[in-house]
Write an enzyme that holds these catalytic residues in place. Structure first.
Site, PDB file in Angstrom:
ATOM      1  CE1 TYR A   1       0.695   0.240   4.419  1.00  0.00           C
ATOM      2  CE2 TYR A   1      -1.587  -0.374   4.809  1.00  0.00           C
ATOM      3  CZ  TYR A   1      -0.330  -0.072   5.290  1.00  0.00           C
ATOM      4  OH  TYR A   1      -0.115  -0.075   6.629  1.00  0.00           O
ATOM      5  CD  GLU A   2      -0.290   5.538   1.508  1.00  0.00           C
ATOM      6  OE1 GLU A   2      -0.112   6.305   0.546  1.00  0.00           O
ATOM      7  OE2 GLU A   2      -1.302   5.580   2.237  1.00  0.00           O
ATOM      8  N   GLY A   3       1.632   2.582  -2.656  1.00  0.00           N
ATOM      9  CA  GLY A   3       2.541   2.303  -3.774  1.00  0.00           C
ATOM     10  C   GLY A   3       3.407   1.093  -3.486  1.00  0.00           C
TER      11      GLY A   3
END
Lengths: 596, 596
Positions: free
Chosen positions: B437-439
């Site tokens: 998550y968050e890339g």
């Protein structure tokens, strides 16, 4: 989430790398003709893909559960195990005289891989039966063999292995379970065993527990352990199932993975004593247990390869299907994510490690067949030594590999991978037990260093390194750029392994803790170098096939590319591992316990 | 399963490596005196260890659940979040003018680490609020600031980040959520957002959603995305909570880990339209989102370090406690397993990676403070460039590290590690989201290659490599054997990184897919080289302290040994990574899609 057995790769490895045609000429293996082998594999693939694989995810969602001493297994397991037994799959590698099919290990091995790939949780049950059968065949009395083997081999009964106790973990010297002789040839067993896979379930009429325990006068430590057969139900003279024995399941574990496989706490003798009979001689239990263990360790290695392949198949299918973001080289709209280089890198990493580990394991199975069936005793002995060197590597490396491969399987799915319904996370959870049970990787590595390397002064290891170098030379002579790259990495890898073997043999006396602080890294190094060797051999074989113009050219080209990937991305880790082993023990051992 | 904040190491890193005393002299940071900093950390350690950490395992066993559009969070979360807000922890790094404490990032960072170590699931809620606060501070209107910032900073309300949509994954160009202007300065929002962390819960009076959406005339792709504030409840003029807005949670996900943190599917506008207001200017949403993302990415990196440290603490405690098997060097009876070399190796591997990643992240926080607070614009600019280079590395490397560290945490526990009640498996499951998550790591690596390396021709990277080499020289000059070993590995590592930066800059035009097929490996290489650099600096600082005779000699000696371990076991992987990056792209890209 379907599973398609990789029959093409399996047959390629069997025929081109593991010498199937030579194995089928060994005495006792004559029935394993090319046609039979292919038919067996195809039939097994159908059964595993069609009957077992669809149970895998639902059984994770609805695990087996315990109530009032009984375990109800996940929906469908009971029926599937009945079909499994009736189709004869339990008997694949067991003797014809007890109803088995007597096929070589090299043929049984891909079938075992398929079953584990279909469902690790399900396949554990027959795997444990295999271990019990093996132990009884080796050390059981005629009466034990007559009583237990046929129903076990037919899949009507199942077997278990009872080693671990709450206080003992992997330390068998600490086993406390008692066996009191009753004067009639039987013993009463008293004690608690934990982590007993399929120690209780509803899939078979009877469960045959093989139990480590101590007789009253046994010496302390591992030299005082004996092995007993303790059936869940006593067996009548006519072979029918009789009275309930005093072996009861008091709970099952709540686990990270393989949730459908019940892991039992068994209580022996809480109601007067569980009746058992001695297997083989008193105080030789450890030795017999090691027979089961070696078979089981190889089997767990196959589990690693199997779950990794399942994860790879699922990730590749997702990556071809999922459309997201534009192509780096420029495209109007979004493309399937398999076109993104890092997704591709992960898939190649998964694929290449599965193929390398599969090749090494099948070659190991073939060596085991030579060790069992060859007419010449010297040949048998030499091959047995090589097989025994390979077992901890196949177990330890393939299982640790499966953790990184199933991890990449989650990663390829992105956020969806973290959602349980996707199914990728199950493989990640399931795989985590493989490097722990049947001996952690550290225990495999102790075996590799102590019994398998130091004891013969590194002779078997050096023999294998010489073979790696022969493959390296053949690759270098080919003049092909891919082959030259593979040869370069094999040269570095074999040099690293050679130095580590020398270091191990030279320092075991003077710096035993230093050597063992690198033992797991040595095991990994051996895995990637020997796996890389098999990929090098595979590339050469694929090239021959391409030159002959026969078969599936796309398959052979992919094999060469996959070997190239393995060399650059996996084998290239060899010199770092060498550094950590040879130079890294100071850092491992520098701190006092209080400093942690 | 308790958590003891590693205050000694935190303060060592802050003071000796991250220049705390320099930061507290920056304009606006004067309150961060040595005494204050130490008092804040101690108080935070008490709160996290005493109030939050005990919730971690129970909340995994009883996850947050959804019913009829409402989410009930795990037992104790609501009360704990109330205490958290009241104690002022949400406001730690936010401006005094809105009720925050205005402390530098370098002081907030260890507090964030402690909170995440105590419970990743709990800490996600304030982390998302931090992101919303950051975005509103940067781009919000005065009215938005006046309305939302104080309650957010007080921990009375919480914030969310709404990017992902079912069809879009990480591909923001595919965002479809619509925002229709109502002519009164508000917009009506229509669309579905998925994977919304704390998108619905019962821990705060209001939830402030920051939502990416497209206005009617927006251009296609990422240039047509705007950012909106959409509160769960409308806010009255007096600041009180008003009518329910049309943003509803239709389900939450069933996840591998962080189960107590509700991951929502949010439906905007199913009942007439969710009312929102524009943040900043139209079509600049991506830019503002990146402000939140950069803060959040650093935060996720801290999550990796935090959960890894928690796993390390638990494994070390177990290894000291669990008695099993005799000592290799010979002992009468069984010993604590921490005495077995491979257990020791795993603990050192966990410890050294946590310490290296912590040092790199705190140094990053310090550079960020200089970039924000320094009086000189050029200094700010130069430091911002370095910080931005480090963010994807801190995020990507620390989170992937946490997967291997929590894995070793399970492994140290042996069979017990696989049993959920032990708690080690939770860290393994929880950590797996961090590299997604968050890339994902691949997205971080794209950022590292594209925006952070190629755009300046590798200038920032080269500047850091020069600093690594300066540390290497200092180590070599010391004449100490441990330091010489560290210097040797730093030399190899910095050479590898240097070559990879050159390769990246030179080939990005001619072979874009080849370069990106090694991007994640470049990120990992940068992580271990820069982490190793910090460990080298730490060893030098520890040596100085030992020579001065001040402080805890055992701590400083352990730091040097840990740095040595990191060099031999982790930094030694550098040349293998270089090979895979520079020589390995052919293997990555060779297969056709059909061959998978």
């Amino acid at each position: 989430m379907s599973y398609n057995a990789p029959l093409k790769d399996m047959l390629f490895v069997m025929n081109e790398l593991a010498g199937m045609s030579t194995i089928s000429q060994l005495p006792g293996c004559e029935d394993a003709t090319a046609d039979t082998v292919e038919a067996v594999l195809e039939e097994n693939a159908k059964f595993c893909g069609g009957v077992i694989a669809p149970l895998n995810q639902p059984s994770d969602e609805e695990p087996s559960f315990w109530r009032d001493g009984e375990v109800t297994t996940s929906r469908g397991f009971k029926e599937a195990f009945k079909s499994f037994g009736e189709a004869g799959w339990q008997g694949l590698q067991h003797p014809v005289e007890f109803g088995g099919q007597g096929l070589p290990k090299l043929v049984a091995t891909p079938c075992i891989e398929m079953l584990h790939a279909a469902s690790l949780s399900f396949a554990l049950c027959p795997m444990l039966s295999d271990g019990a059968i093996e132990a009884l065949l080796t050390a059981g009395t005629d009466e034990q063999k007559a009583t237990y083997l046929e129903p076990l081999i037919a899949g009507k009964w199942t077997g278990t292995m009872n080693l671990t106790e709450p206080q003992a973990g992997s330390d068998l010297a600490a086993v406390r379970t008692r066996a009191e002789p009753q004067g009639d040839g039987t013993y009463k067993i008293f004690g608690t065993k934990i982590f007993i896979t399929y120690g209780e379930h509803d899939m078979a009429e009877n469960i045959i527990h093989l139990v480590l325990a101590r007789t009253p006068d046994a010496p302390p430590g591992v030299k005082g352990i004996s092995l007993f057969v303790v059936p869940k139900f006593m067996v009548n003279a006519d072979g029918s199932v009789g009275a309930r024995n005093d072996a009861h399941c008091v709970s099952i574990e709540h686990k990270l993975g393989i949730k459908a496989s019940p892991t039992a706490v068994l209580q022996f003798g809480d109601h007067g004593g569980a009746i058992g009979t001695l297997v083989g001689e008193e105080n030789r239990g450890l030795e017999y247990m090691f027979i089961m263990m070696n078979a089981a360790r190889f089997g767990v290695g196959m589990q690693g390869i199997a779950v990794a392949d399942r994860a790879y198949q699922q990730a590749a299918a997702f990556a071809k299907d999922r459309v997201q973001s534009r192509d780096l080289a420029g495209s109007a709209g979004p493309v399937a994510i398999i076109n993104h280089p890092d997704v591709r890198r992960m898939l190649m990493s998964m694929r290449s490690q599965v193929e390398a580990a599969r090749a090494l394991a099948y070659v190991g199975a073939s060596i085991s067949d030579v060790a069992h069936f060859h007419a010449d005793a010297e040949t048998r002995k030499a091959n047995l030594a090589v097989y025994e060197y390979l077992v901890p590597i196949i177990k330890g490396w393939s299982t640790e590999m499966s953790e990184t491969v199933t991890r990449d399987g989650v990663q390829v799915h992105g956020g969806m991978g973290f959602i349980e319904e996707t199914g990728a996370a199950q493989h990640y959870r399931d795989s985590k037990i493989l490097s722990i049970y049947e001996g952690t990787t550290a225990i495999q590595a102790n075996d590799l260093v102590g019994r398998k390397t130091v004891r013969d002064g590194g002779a078997v290891a050096k023999g294998l390194i010489a073979q790696v170098r022969a493959t390296e030379s053949a690759l270098r002579e080919s003049g092909n750029a891919d082959f030259a790259a593979i040869a370069r990495q094999l040269a570095d890898g074999s040099r690293a392994l050679d130095e580590v073997v020398d270091y191990t043999v030279a320092n075991i006396k003077g710096d035993v803790k230093g050597v063992f602080s690198g033992s797991v890294l040595y095991l990994k190094l051996a895995g990637i170098v020997l796996g890389g060797w098999q990929m090098g051999r595979a590339a050469l074989a694929a090239q021959r096939k391409l030159e002959e113009g026969a078969g599936d050219a796309q398959f052979y080209k992919a094999k060469i590319a996959t070997a190239r990937f393995f060399a650059d991305h996996i084998l290239s880790q060899a010199s770092g591992l060498r550094t950590a082993i040879v130079e890294g023990s100071a850092g491992v051992l520098a701190l006092e316990v209080e400093q942690f």
